[in-house]
Design a protein around this motif. Structure first.
Motif, short mmCIF file in Angstrom:
data_model
loop_
_atom_site.label_atom_id
_atom_site.label_comp_id
_atom_site.label_asym_id
_atom_site.label_seq_id
_atom_site.Cartn_x
_atom_site.Cartn_y
_atom_site.Cartn_z
N TYR A 1 -3.18 -6.21 3.51
CA TYR A 1 -3.61 -7.39 2.78
C TYR A 1 -5.12 -7.47 2.59
N SER A 2 -5.83 -6.41 2.95
CA SER A 2 -7.26 -6.40 2.64
C SER A 2 -7.39 -6.15 1.14
N ASN A 3 -8.39 -6.76 0.53
CA ASN A 3 -8.58 -6.57 -0.91
C ASN A 3 -8.79 -5.10 -1.25
N GLU B 1 -13.09 2.54 -10.99
CA GLU B 1 -11.84 2.74 -11.74
C GLU B 1 -10.71 3.12 -10.79
N GLY B 2 -9.57 2.41 -10.92
CA GLY B 2 -8.41 2.67 -10.07
C GLY B 2 -8.48 1.99 -8.71
N ARG B 3 -9.56 1.22 -8.46
CA ARG B 3 -9.73 0.53 -7.17
C ARG B 3 -10.24 -0.89 -7.43
N ARG B 4 -9.43 -1.67 -8.16
CA ARG B 4 -9.87 -3.01 -8.59
C ARG B 4 -8.79 -4.06 -8.36
N GLY C 1 -2.40 -9.70 -12.95
CA GLY C 1 -2.08 -8.33 -13.37
C GLY C 1 -1.15 -7.64 -12.39
N TYR C 2 -1.51 -6.41 -12.06
CA TYR C 2 -0.70 -5.57 -11.19
C TYR C 2 -0.41 -6.21 -9.83
N HIS C 3 -1.29 -7.07 -9.36
CA HIS C 3 -1.15 -7.67 -8.03
C HIS C 3 -0.42 -9.02 -8.03
N GLU D 1 -4.02 0.72 -3.13
CA GLU D 1 -2.62 1.08 -2.83
C GLU D 1 -1.61 0.12 -3.44
N GLY D 2 -2.05 -1.02 -3.96
CA GLY D 2 -1.15 -1.99 -4.55
C GLY D 2 -0.58 -2.94 -3.53
N LEU D 3 0.43 -3.68 -3.97
CA LEU D 3 1.05 -4.70 -3.13
C LEU D 3 1.81 -4.10 -1.96
N PRO D 4 1.77 -4.78 -0.80
CA PRO D 4 2.65 -4.35 0.30
C PRO D 4 4.10 -4.45 -0.16
#
Length: 157
Positions: free
Chosen positions: A141-143, A78-81, A104-106, A149-152
């Motif tokens: 950019y690592s998965n 959870e929170g790391r997907r 989604g978020y990414h 941490e989300g998108l750069p």
């Protein structure tokens, strides 16, 4: 062992005969740990992967697991997907590409990876025009980092 180069995507490719599969993956470990432990659902397959190292050449061990085991440990991610659609196809010189369209978020992130049999083959690879900036070894950019941490900032919405 995994020998891989990763790139941003400059232009949407002609996917031709490429195949797609829905992927969801989550991380049990956190960035900065000496190894990465990942759960991945790729279509109807469930996988557990352990990776170590950074950059072009990394150690990777992956095994198929049963759906029930996946579901048992999935809450720990959870929170790391991340969720994405992965397109797999062949480049003109025969290399296999994996083109990830993040959801989604990414979204709207698009990355493409090519794996190689040797460091020499990886270093000799000339990317096609639709590949953009190379991000091999760039932590952002690592998965795993994307999942935690989300998108750069340069690709953020």
């Amino acid at each position: 062992m995994e020998i891989e180069r990763k790139f941003l995507v400059k232009a949407e490719p002609d996917l031709g005969d490429a195949t797609s599969v829905a992927v969801r993956q989550g991380y049990i470990t956190r960035p900065g740990d000496s190894v990465s432990v990942r759960l991945r659902q790729k279509g109807a397959k469930f996988l557990l992967t352990v990776k170590s190292g950074e950059g072009l050449v990394r150690e990777e061990h992956e095994t198929r697991i049963e759906h029930g085991i996946f579901e048992t440990f999935w809450p720990a991610t959870e929170g790391r997907r991340v969720e994405k659609t992965r397109w797999t196809g062949a480049l003109p010189k025969g290399e296999t590409f994996e083109y990830d369209v993040f959801e989604g978020y990414h979204s709207p992130l698009r990355l493409v990876e090519v794996e190689f049999e040797s460091r020499k083959a990886a270093e000799a690879f000339i990317p096609p025009d639709w590949f953009g900036t190379e991000v091999t070894g760039e932590r952002a950019y690592s998965n795993e980092v994307l999942a935690t941490e989300g998108l750069p900032s340069e690709t953020a919405r």
